[in-house]
Write an enzyme that holds these catalytic residues in place. Structure first.
Site, PDB file in Angstrom:
ATOM      1  N   ASP A  10      55.080  43.044  33.040  1.00 18.66           N
ATOM      2  CA  ASP A  10      55.600  42.644  34.317  1.00 18.66           C
ATOM      3  C   ASP A  10      54.757  42.345  35.311  1.00 18.66           C
ATOM      4  O   ASP A  10      53.497  42.118  35.051  1.00 18.66           O
ATOM      5  CB  ASP A  10      56.400  44.089  34.722  1.00 18.66           C
ATOM      6  CG  ASP A  10      57.285  43.609  35.807  1.00 18.66           C
ATOM      7  OD1 ASP A  10      57.965  42.649  36.272  1.00 18.66           O
ATOM      8  OD2 ASP A  10      57.343  44.806  36.625  1.00 18.66           O
ATOM      9  N   SER A  11      55.357  41.861  36.457  1.00 21.68           N
ATOM     10  CA  SER A  11      54.399  41.300  37.405  1.00 21.68           C
ATOM     11  C   SER A  11      53.789  42.407  38.242  1.00 21.68           C
ATOM     12  O   SER A  11      52.828  42.503  38.872  1.00 21.68           O
ATOM     13  CB  SER A  11      55.155  40.701  38.601  1.00 21.68           C
ATOM     14  OG  SER A  11      56.261  41.397  39.023  1.00 21.68           O
ATOM     15  N   TYR A  42      56.523  37.648  41.177  1.00 23.64           N
ATOM     16  CA  TYR A  42      57.210  36.455  40.538  1.00 23.64           C
ATOM     17  C   TYR A  42      58.282  35.824  41.092  1.00 23.64           C
ATOM     18  O   TYR A  42      58.601  34.912  41.157  1.00 23.64           O
ATOM     19  CB  TYR A  42      57.579  36.809  39.003  1.00 23.64           C
ATOM     20  CG  TYR A  42      56.330  37.069  38.126  1.00 23.64           C
ATOM     21  CD1 TYR A  42      55.101  36.881  38.318  1.00 23.64           C
ATOM     22  CD2 TYR A  42      56.584  37.590  36.801  1.00 23.64           C
ATOM     23  CE1 TYR A  42      53.944  37.301  37.348  1.00 23.64           C
ATOM     24  CE2 TYR A  42      55.541  37.711  35.677  1.00 23.64           C
ATOM     25  CZ  TYR A  42      54.495  37.583  36.155  1.00 23.64           C
ATOM     26  OH  TYR A  42      53.514  37.741  35.299  1.00 23.64           O
ATOM     27  N   GLY A  43      59.155  36.576  41.494  1.00 28.05           N
ATOM     28  CA  GLY A  43      60.598  36.542  42.148  1.00 28.05           C
ATOM     29  C   GLY A  43      60.525  35.287  43.207  1.00 28.05           C
ATOM     30  O   GLY A  43      61.816  34.935  43.214  1.00 28.05           O
ATOM     31  N   CYS A  73      60.429  42.301  32.406  1.00 25.64           N
ATOM     32  CA  CYS A  73      60.653  41.576  33.700  1.00 25.64           C
ATOM     33  C   CYS A  73      61.794  40.581  33.651  1.00 25.64           C
ATOM     34  O   CYS A  73      61.776  39.892  32.906  1.00 25.64           O
ATOM     35  CB  CYS A  73      59.258  40.904  34.132  1.00 25.64           C
ATOM     36  SG  CYS A  73      59.515  39.834  35.509  1.00 25.64           S
ATOM     37  N   ASN A  74      62.798  40.720  34.102  1.00 22.40           N
ATOM     38  CA  ASN A  74      63.945  39.859  34.246  1.00 22.40           C
ATOM     39  C   ASN A  74      63.713  38.609  34.681  1.00 22.40           C
ATOM     40  O   ASN A  74      63.943  37.311  34.013  1.00 22.40           O
ATOM     41  CB  ASN A  74      64.961  40.281  35.002  1.00 22.40           C
ATOM     42  CG  ASN A  74      65.825  41.807  34.700  1.00 22.40           C
ATOM     43  OD1 ASN A  74      65.300  42.512  35.160  1.00 22.40           O
ATOM     44  ND2 ASN A  74      66.844  41.663  33.810  1.00 22.40           N
ATOM     45  N   THR A  75      62.716  38.638  35.815  1.00 18.88           N
ATOM     46  CA  THR A  75      62.328  37.167  36.231  1.00 18.88           C
ATOM     47  C   THR A  75      61.602  36.243  35.136  1.00 18.88           C
ATOM     48  O   THR A  75      61.853  35.176  34.963  1.00 18.88           O
ATOM     49  CB  THR A  75      61.410  37.295  37.666  1.00 18.88           C
ATOM     50  OG1 THR A  75      62.162  38.035  38.371  1.00 18.88           O
ATOM     51  CG2 THR A  75      61.288  35.868  38.013  1.00 18.88           C
ATOM     52  N   CYS A 178      66.372  43.301  38.121  1.00 14.33           N
ATOM     53  CA  CYS A 178      64.964  43.236  38.215  1.00 14.33           C
ATOM     54  C   CYS A 178      64.472  44.746  37.781  1.00 14.33           C
ATOM     55  O   CYS A 178      64.713  45.607  38.174  1.00 14.33           O
ATOM     56  CB  CYS A 178      64.532  42.819  39.563  1.00 14.33           C
ATOM     57  SG  CYS A 178      62.929  43.011  40.156  1.00 14.33           S
ATOM     58  N   HIS A 180      61.912  46.135  38.567  1.00 14.70           N
ATOM     59  CA  HIS A 180      61.514  46.886  40.008  1.00 14.70           C
ATOM     60  C   HIS A 180      62.356  47.901  40.421  1.00 14.70           C
ATOM     61  O   HIS A 180      62.433  49.030  41.318  1.00 14.70           O
ATOM     62  CB  HIS A 180      60.711  46.036  41.015  1.00 14.70           C
ATOM     63  CG  HIS A 180      59.493  45.922  40.759  1.00 14.70           C
ATOM     64  ND1 HIS A 180      59.318  45.038  39.671  1.00 14.70           N
ATOM     65  CD2 HIS A 180      58.412  46.132  41.554  1.00 14.70           C
ATOM     66  CE1 HIS A 180      57.607  44.749  39.954  1.00 14.70           C
ATOM     67  NE2 HIS A 180      57.351  45.515  40.725  1.00 14.70           N
TER      68      HIS A 180
HETATM   69  N1  DGL Z   1      60.097  43.002  38.013  1.00 15.79           N
HETATM   70  C1  DGL Z   1      60.500  41.356  38.139  1.00 15.79           C
HETATM   71  C2  DGL Z   1      61.817  41.273  37.412  1.00 15.79           C
HETATM   72  O1  DGL Z   1      62.384  42.179  36.686  1.00 15.79           O
HETATM   73  C3  DGL Z   1      60.236  40.983  39.099  1.00 15.79           C
HETATM   74  C4  DGL Z   1      59.241  41.310  40.452  1.00 15.79           C
HETATM   75  C5  DGL Z   1      58.708  40.250  41.149  1.00 15.79           C
HETATM   76  O2  DGL Z   1      59.305  39.666  42.054  1.00 15.79           O
HETATM   77  O3  DGL Z   1      57.495  40.215  40.948  1.00 15.79           O
HETATM   78  O4  DGL Z   1      62.494  40.588  37.863  1.00 15.79           O
END
Ligand code: DGL
Length: 236
Positions: A10-11, A42-43, A73-75, A178, A180
């Site tokens: 993940d990020s 990442y987002g 990580c969804n992103t 997300c 997080h």
């Molecule tokens: N944890 C990441 C997700 O699931 C994104 C968090 C980020 O913006 O880095 O989308």
């Protein structure tokens, strides 16, 4: 059977919620967790930057001999998983999707709020899911929430959650889109008690186990589970 590790990235810390589910479901497996702190968040980044960062994580994990990777990580899943699968066509690559379909399946009426990052919000994959039931899904991107969770800024986390969700206190369900955002579950439970909460982590862990079994790659029975943590660092 295979005692090679499973890579999860993940990020930052968000994917650890998914790691936790995986380790409970597969206690005999060895996991390598990679937090791409150098590129967090990442987002708020452009899709091409997210792809480069995610490919680099996949390269690192496969270079460490992982038998499979889970993009926790969804992103990164929405923006980069197709590219990772193209780069590694023979490997198991599982992603984390916002749990909108299960929410739609369970709830016959009312609408669903999906909390996501801006880069998930603007991705084609996510757009397609929203378009499947546009009158039942409200997608809310947040520029700040993942970064606030990453640095544990609890006061501002609560403020951001309230400002996002208060106009939607009549929603039937919240999808944590997300990794997080698993961190904000207790806030939602205490402030918006009647809403169902959906998190893609359980589905991703179950899918990973399914793919390992399908390929005969689960750890040997009685093998000792283990988790190693790595992170990338900002150079400037
Ligand atoms: N944890 C990441 C997700 O699931 C994104 C968090 C980020 O913006 O880095 O989308």
């Amino acid at each position: 059977m295979s005692n090679q590790p499973i890579g999860i990235f993940d990020s930052g810390i968000g994917g650890m919620f998914v790691l936790n589910k995986c380790a409970s479901l597969m206690p005999n497996e060895r996991f390598i967790y990679l937090a791409d702190s150098a590129y967090m968040p990442y987002g708020t980044k452009h899709s091409e930057v997210i792809k480069r960062a995610a490919y680099r994580c996949a390269d690192m994990l496969f270079a460490m001999n992982c038998k499979a990777i889970l993009v926790a990580c969804n992103t990164a899943t929405e923006n980069a998983i197709d590219g990772i699968r193209t780069l590694y066509p023979d490997k198991i690559v599982v992603g984390l999707e916002p749990a909108i379909r299960p929410a739609l399946r369970d709830l016959q009426s009312g609408y669903i709020v999906a909390l996501v990052t801006p880069a998930t919000y603007s991705s084609q994959k996510f757009g397609n899911i929203v378009q499947s039931a546009p009158d039942r899904i409200v997608a809310l991107p947040s520029e700040r929430l993942a970064s606030l969770v990453e640095c544990g800024d609890d006061d501002n986390i609560e403020r951001e959650v309230v400002s996002l969700l208060s106009p939607h206190s009549g929603a039937s369900a919240i999808v944590l889109g997300c990794s997080h955002y698993s961190y904000i579950r207790p806030i939602i439970e205490s402030r918006y008690g009647g809403m169902a909460i959906y998190d893609g982590g359980d589905g991703a862990a179950a899918r990973l186990l399914y793919r390992l079994k399908e390929n005969g790659l689960t750890a040997a029975h009685g093998a000792r589970g283990k988790i190693d943590f790595y992170s990338t660092v900002k150079c400037i």
